[in-house]
Design an enzyme around this catalytic site. Structure first.
Site, PDB file in Angstrom:
ATOM      1  N   HIS A 140      -8.071 -10.991   5.029  1.00 45.18           N
ATOM      2  CA  HIS A 140      -9.322 -10.741   4.309  1.00 45.18           C
ATOM      3  C   HIS A 140      -9.092 -10.904   2.808  1.00 45.18           C
ATOM      4  O   HIS A 140      -8.555 -10.004   2.147  1.00 45.18           O
ATOM      5  CB  HIS A 140      -9.816  -9.323   4.647  1.00 45.18           C
ATOM      6  CG  HIS A 140     -11.170  -9.005   4.119  1.00 45.18           C
ATOM      7  ND1 HIS A 140     -11.520  -7.771   3.641  1.00 45.18           N
ATOM      8  CD2 HIS A 140     -12.287  -9.772   3.980  1.00 45.18           C
ATOM      9  CE1 HIS A 140     -12.779  -7.785   3.238  1.00 45.18           C
ATOM     10  NE2 HIS A 140     -13.256  -8.989   3.434  1.00 45.18           N
ATOM     11  N   ASN A 190     -13.779  -2.190   2.230  1.00 45.58           N
ATOM     12  CA  ASN A 190     -15.202  -1.927   2.475  1.00 45.58           C
ATOM     13  C   ASN A 190     -15.454  -0.518   2.996  1.00 45.58           C
ATOM     14  O   ASN A 190     -16.537   0.032   2.795  1.00 45.58           O
ATOM     15  CB  ASN A 190     -15.790  -2.977   3.418  1.00 45.58           C
ATOM     16  CG  ASN A 190     -16.014  -4.297   2.685  1.00 45.58           C
ATOM     17  OD1 ASN A 190     -16.341  -4.303   1.505  1.00 45.58           O
ATOM     18  ND2 ASN A 190     -15.816  -5.402   3.372  1.00 45.58           N
TER      19      ASN A 190
HETATM   20  P1  NAI Z   1     -20.613 -19.216   2.801  1.00 43.94           P
HETATM   21  O1  NAI Z   1     -21.982 -19.220   3.371  1.00 43.94           O
HETATM   22  O2  NAI Z   1     -20.423 -19.481   1.350  1.00 43.94           O
HETATM   23  O3  NAI Z   1     -19.700 -20.276   3.588  1.00 43.94           O
HETATM   24  C1  NAI Z   1     -19.679 -20.384   4.984  1.00 43.94           C
HETATM   25  C2  NAI Z   1     -19.354 -21.837   5.334  1.00 43.94           C
HETATM   26  O4  NAI Z   1     -19.104 -21.917   6.728  1.00 43.94           O
HETATM   27  C3  NAI Z   1     -20.494 -22.795   5.003  1.00 43.94           C
HETATM   28  O5  NAI Z   1     -19.974 -23.887   4.263  1.00 43.94           O
HETATM   29  C4  NAI Z   1     -21.001 -23.211   6.380  1.00 43.94           C
HETATM   30  O6  NAI Z   1     -21.496 -24.548   6.417  1.00 43.94           O
HETATM   31  C5  NAI Z   1     -19.755 -23.078   7.224  1.00 43.94           C
HETATM   32  N1  NAI Z   1     -20.015 -22.889   8.637  1.00 43.94           N
HETATM   33  C6  NAI Z   1     -20.946 -22.091   9.207  1.00 43.94           C
HETATM   34  N2  NAI Z   1     -20.855 -22.179  10.545  1.00 43.94           N
HETATM   35  C7  NAI Z   1     -19.844 -23.042  10.809  1.00 43.94           C
HETATM   36  C8  NAI Z   1     -19.254 -23.522  12.020  1.00 43.94           C
HETATM   37  N3  NAI Z   1     -19.712 -23.146  13.217  1.00 43.94           N
HETATM   38  N4  NAI Z   1     -18.213 -24.383  11.919  1.00 43.94           N
HETATM   39  C9  NAI Z   1     -17.733 -24.762  10.719  1.00 43.94           C
HETATM   40  N5  NAI Z   1     -18.253 -24.336   9.552  1.00 43.94           N
HETATM   41  C10 NAI Z   1     -19.295 -23.483   9.598  1.00 43.94           C
HETATM   42  O7  NAI Z   1     -19.987 -17.790   3.208  1.00 43.94           O
HETATM   43  P2  NAI Z   1     -18.767 -17.007   2.533  1.00 43.94           P
HETATM   44  O8  NAI Z   1     -19.294 -16.030   1.562  1.00 43.94           O
HETATM   45  O9  NAI Z   1     -17.734 -17.986   2.123  1.00 43.94           O
HETATM   46  O10 NAI Z   1     -18.231 -16.131   3.775  1.00 43.94           O
HETATM   47  C11 NAI Z   1     -17.428 -16.690   4.788  1.00 43.94           C
HETATM   48  C12 NAI Z   1     -16.686 -15.582   5.523  1.00 43.94           C
HETATM   49  O11 NAI Z   1     -15.897 -14.828   4.592  1.00 43.94           O
HETATM   50  C13 NAI Z   1     -17.562 -14.568   6.252  1.00 43.94           C
HETATM   51  O12 NAI Z   1     -16.909 -14.176   7.436  1.00 43.94           O
HETATM   52  C14 NAI Z   1     -17.628 -13.407   5.271  1.00 43.94           C
HETATM   53  O13 NAI Z   1     -17.884 -12.161   5.888  1.00 43.94           O
HETATM   54  C15 NAI Z   1     -16.211 -13.435   4.704  1.00 43.94           C
HETATM   55  N6  NAI Z   1     -16.049 -12.825   3.390  1.00 43.94           N
HETATM   56  C16 NAI Z   1     -16.993 -12.997   2.399  1.00 43.94           C
HETATM   57  C17 NAI Z   1     -16.810 -12.406   1.157  1.00 43.94           C
HETATM   58  C18 NAI Z   1     -17.831 -12.576   0.085  1.00 43.94           C
HETATM   59  O14 NAI Z   1     -17.804 -11.825  -0.917  1.00 43.94           O
HETATM   60  N7  NAI Z   1     -18.745 -13.545   0.200  1.00 43.94           N
HETATM   61  C19 NAI Z   1     -15.620 -11.602   0.857  1.00 43.94           C
HETATM   62  C20 NAI Z   1     -14.659 -11.550   1.929  1.00 43.94           C
HETATM   63  C21 NAI Z   1     -14.895 -12.116   3.157  1.00 43.94           C
END
Ligand code: NAI
Length: 284
Positions: A140, A190
């Site tokens: 994480h 968290n």
């Molecule tokens: P984001 O929406 O910026 O990026 C997600 C990406 O995954 C997008 O580019 C999307 O096209 C792609 N995607 C979605 N479904 C897909 C699939 N089936 N196959 C391949 N690619 C796919 O989201 P973000 O913020 O980067 O979050 C990603 C993960 O990281 C989540 O699990 C979130 O909980 C976790 N996370 C987020 C944090 C934050 O502050 N945003 C901090 C720590 C963890």
């Protein structure tokens, strides 16, 4: 086992940052997303971010080129073959993550480790949906990965000592400090942060003080870099509510009950910075 080649799946905010950090540490990286175009777009965002560092004199132009030369935008999941570690950073939906791991696994060697960057989904449950639960772990990263020092390493019930050691060693190679958490909702960060944000929402809801004064009190009184309501706007109020609901449901205690004011902001579409309005306004 040494990790030299990393696949990052999900080229968004977090995945792009993780790919950049890995390439900066000298690893070879393949960056995948749902389509080749989305993977390429993720790589362009990394290039633009590194370009800004060059402009500010924080990175030599040759450094930018060297980092970019180590990242390949994947045409499809088959490009992840040869990865020693695959880090998943796709949308925060359990079904989507399970389905991705099932499609990804046949392309990987038998020794490859799978990691999820999930904020709230059970590592034990995701691991159980794969054929290598002992080589599955939570990794994480904090947002934004190139800046934030911490990586929480989450051991599922099935995670082997060898997997934990390999991933912890890798995180250190990426220049990160690690902490290890058991697989309990919210992990460490968290678990502590979301109740703080939620309590600030209750305080605002009760009219204890203005949003500005609650933030100033916590910022200066507790020496935090920003107040909890400002931070919630950064994270996204929908994300904060989602994690609060997970804590409340899974841990079952009233102290995790999301504040009505937080629910109302989400219902109104006031999701924080990304929406132009949250607890504060950002529309000019
Ligand atoms: P984001 O929406 O910026 O990026 C997600 C990406 O995954 C997008 O580019 C999307 O096209 C792609 N995607 C979605 N479904 C897909 C699939 N089936 N196959 C391949 N690619 C796919 O989201 P973000 O913020 O980067 O979050 C990603 C993960 O990281 C989540 O699990 C979130 O909980 C976790 N996370 C987020 C944090 C934050 O502050 N945003 C901090 C720590 C963890």
């Amino acid at each position: 086992m040494a990790i030299e080649r990393v696949a990052v799946i999900g080229a968004g905010q977090m995945g792009g940052g993780i790919a950049q950090v890995a390439a900066q540490a000298g690893l070879s990286v393949v960056l995948a997303d749902a389509t080749p175009e989305l993977a390429a777009r993720g790589l362009s965002r990394i290039a633009a971010g590194l370009g800004k560092l060059v402009e500010k004199g924080k990175l030599p132009a040759s450094g930018r080129e060297a980092v970019l030369a180590r990242i390949e935008a994947a045409p499809g999941l088959e490009a992840c073959a040869g990865a020693d570690l695959a880090i998943e950073a796709i949308v925060e939906k359990e079904d989507a993550k399970r389905e991705l791991f099932q499609r990804l696994e046949p392309h990987l060697g038998p020794r490859a480790i799978l990691a999820s960057n999930t904020s709230s989904i059970s590592i034990t449950a995701l691991a159980a949906a794969t054929r290598r639960p002992d080589r599955f772990i939570g990794m994480h990263f904090m947002n934004p990965p190139p800046v934030m020092q911490l990586v929480e390493v989450i051991r599922g019930l099935q995670t082997s000592d060898e997997t934990w050691a390999a991933v912890t060693t890798l995180a250190k190679r990426l220049g990160k400090v690690t902490v290890t958490s058991r697989d309990v909702p919210g992990f460490i960060v968290n678990r502590v942060l979301i109740p703080l944000i939620n309590e600030a929402c209750f305080a605002l809801q009760e009219g204890l003080a203005s949003a500005e004064d609650i933030d100033t009190a916590v910022k200066l009184g507790l020496n935090h870099p920003m107040g909890p309501l400002t931070l919630a706007d950064f994270i996204g109020l929908d994300t904060c509510l989602y994690i609060a609901e997970v804590l409340h449901r899974e841990l079952g205690e009233d102290k995790y009950r999301p504040a009505a004011l937080l629910r109302q902001h989400v219902a109104a579409g006031w999701l924080g910075r990304k929406a132009g309005r949250g607890f504060y306004r950002y529309d000019g």
